[in-house]
Write a protein that holds these residues in place. Structure first.
Motif, PDB file in Angstrom:
ATOM      1  N   PHE A  45      36.586  41.816  31.731  1.00  0.00           N
ATOM      2  CA  PHE A  45      37.330  40.570  31.974  1.00  0.00           C
ATOM      3  C   PHE A  45      38.478  40.776  32.961  1.00  0.00           C
ATOM      4  O   PHE A  45      39.497  40.096  32.869  1.00  0.00           O
ATOM      5  CB  PHE A  45      37.910  40.034  30.651  1.00  0.00           C
ATOM      6  N   ARG A  46      38.307  41.642  33.920  1.00  0.00           N
ATOM      7  CA  ARG A  46      39.401  42.019  34.822  1.00  0.00           C
ATOM      8  C   ARG A  46      40.187  40.806  35.344  1.00  0.00           C
ATOM      9  O   ARG A  46      41.403  40.773  35.282  1.00  0.00           O
ATOM     10  CB  ARG A  46      38.880  42.855  35.983  1.00  0.00           C
ATOM     11  N   ASP A  47      39.515  39.821  35.891  1.00  0.00           N
ATOM     12  CA  ASP A  47      40.191  38.648  36.453  1.00  0.00           C
ATOM     13  C   ASP A  47      39.710  37.361  35.795  1.00  0.00           C
ATOM     14  O   ASP A  47      39.631  36.321  36.438  1.00  0.00           O
ATOM     15  CB  ASP A  47      39.939  38.578  37.964  1.00  0.00           C
ATOM     16  N   LYS A  48      39.398  37.443  34.518  1.00  0.00           N
ATOM     17  CA  LYS A  48      38.806  36.305  33.823  1.00  0.00           C
ATOM     18  C   LYS A  48      39.490  36.094  32.475  1.00  0.00           C
ATOM     19  O   LYS A  48      39.724  37.044  31.736  1.00  0.00           O
ATOM     20  CB  LYS A  48      37.319  36.606  33.614  1.00  0.00           C
ATOM     21  N   LYS A  49      39.795  34.849  32.167  1.00  0.00           N
ATOM     22  CA  LYS A  49      40.414  34.526  30.880  1.00  0.00           C
ATOM     23  C   LYS A  49      39.379  34.703  29.758  1.00  0.00           C
ATOM     24  O   LYS A  49      38.202  34.419  29.941  1.00  0.00           O
ATOM     25  CB  LYS A  49      40.937  33.105  30.909  1.00  0.00           C
ATOM     26  N   PHE A  50      39.850  35.189  28.605  1.00  0.00           N
ATOM     27  CA  PHE A  50      38.940  35.406  27.481  1.00  0.00           C
ATOM     28  C   PHE A  50      39.675  35.235  26.160  1.00  0.00           C
ATOM     29  O   PHE A  50      40.900  35.219  26.102  1.00  0.00           O
ATOM     30  CB  PHE A  50      38.276  36.784  27.566  1.00  0.00           C
ATOM     31  N   VAL A  51      38.875  35.111  25.096  1.00  0.00           N
ATOM     32  CA  VAL A  51      39.374  34.958  23.731  1.00  0.00           C
ATOM     33  C   VAL A  51      38.804  36.096  22.885  1.00  0.00           C
ATOM     34  O   VAL A  51      37.648  36.486  23.058  1.00  0.00           O
ATOM     35  CB  VAL A  51      38.959  33.587  23.151  1.00  0.00           C
ATOM     36  N   TYR A  52      39.620  36.593  21.987  1.00  0.00           N
ATOM     37  CA  TYR A  52      39.215  37.642  21.043  1.00  0.00           C
ATOM     38  C   TYR A  52      38.989  36.994  19.691  1.00  0.00           C
ATOM     39  O   TYR A  52      39.866  36.288  19.177  1.00  0.00           O
ATOM     40  CB  TYR A  52      40.323  38.695  20.953  1.00  0.00           C
ATOM     41  N   THR A 124      42.159  27.327  31.892  1.00  0.00           N
ATOM     42  CA  THR A 124      41.566  27.276  33.226  1.00  0.00           C
ATOM     43  C   THR A 124      42.209  26.138  34.025  1.00  0.00           C
ATOM     44  O   THR A 124      42.498  26.276  35.212  1.00  0.00           O
ATOM     45  CB  THR A 124      40.034  27.090  33.138  1.00  0.00           C
ATOM     46  N   LEU A 125      42.460  25.014  33.361  1.00  0.00           N
ATOM     47  CA  LEU A 125      43.069  23.858  34.017  1.00  0.00           C
ATOM     48  C   LEU A 125      44.542  24.099  34.341  1.00  0.00           C
ATOM     49  O   LEU A 125      45.045  23.636  35.362  1.00  0.00           O
ATOM     50  CB  LEU A 125      42.928  22.618  33.131  1.00  0.00           C
ATOM     51  N   THR A 126      45.248  24.833  33.467  1.00  0.00           N
ATOM     52  CA  THR A 126      46.676  25.038  33.665  1.00  0.00           C
ATOM     53  C   THR A 126      47.010  26.325  34.424  1.00  0.00           C
ATOM     54  O   THR A 126      48.140  26.572  34.764  1.00  0.00           O
ATOM     55  CB  THR A 126      47.425  25.075  32.317  1.00  0.00           C
ATOM     56  N   GLY A 127      45.987  27.127  34.656  1.00  0.00           N
ATOM     57  CA  GLY A 127      46.220  28.374  35.384  1.00  0.00           C
ATOM     58  C   GLY A 127      46.560  29.434  34.461  1.00  0.00           C
ATOM     59  O   GLY A 127      46.829  30.486  34.459  1.00  0.00           O
TER      60      GLY A 127
END
Length: 127
Positions: A45-52, A124-127
């Motif tokens: 997830f280097r440059d990607k938002k994620f959830v644990y 994603t929408l808010t950055g």
């Protein structure tokens, strides 16, 4: 599923924008586990938002101060605990105080995954 890791203390499954983790019975979550977690998230997830998402099937101990470091992972936007036991619900309230990001408890994986979609979309929408 993108990847799966048996780390000896847990089973971690990696998906497009989330992780589902199942800790082994009887372990104590140690700070060095966080270092392994950071390495895996950097890989996937280097440059990607994620959830644990932690699926608390087994009984184990967590030192909640570990969340102070986990919260520093910039692209980790949420943390979900899946368990329907009253003890875990109480424990989650304590742990949440140490994590300065979205942190919620759910009774089912399905509920956590729906929330994951919402939180990823929001960030994603808010950055």
């Amino acid at each position: 599923m993108i990847a799966s890791y048996d780390l000896g203390f847990c089973q971690m499954d990696i998906y497009e924008n989330y992780i589902i983790n199942v800790m082994n019975e009887g372990i104590t979550v140690l700070p060095e586990y966080n270092e392994i977690f950071v390495e895996i998230t950097d890989t996937h997830f280097r440059d990607k938002k994620f959830v644990y998402i932690t699926h608390r099937i087994h009984s184990y101990s967590v030192n909640p101060t570990i969340y102070l470091e986990t919260a520093k992972i910039k692209n980790l936007v949420g943390f979900a605990v899946v368990s329907n036991t009253s003890l875990q619900k109480m424990q989650t309230k304590i742990e949440k105080a140490f994590f300065r990001k979205e942190f919620l408890q759910f009774d089912t994986i399905e509920e956590a995954l729906k929330w994951k979609d919402d939180i990823i979309k929001k960030h994603t929408l808010t950055g």
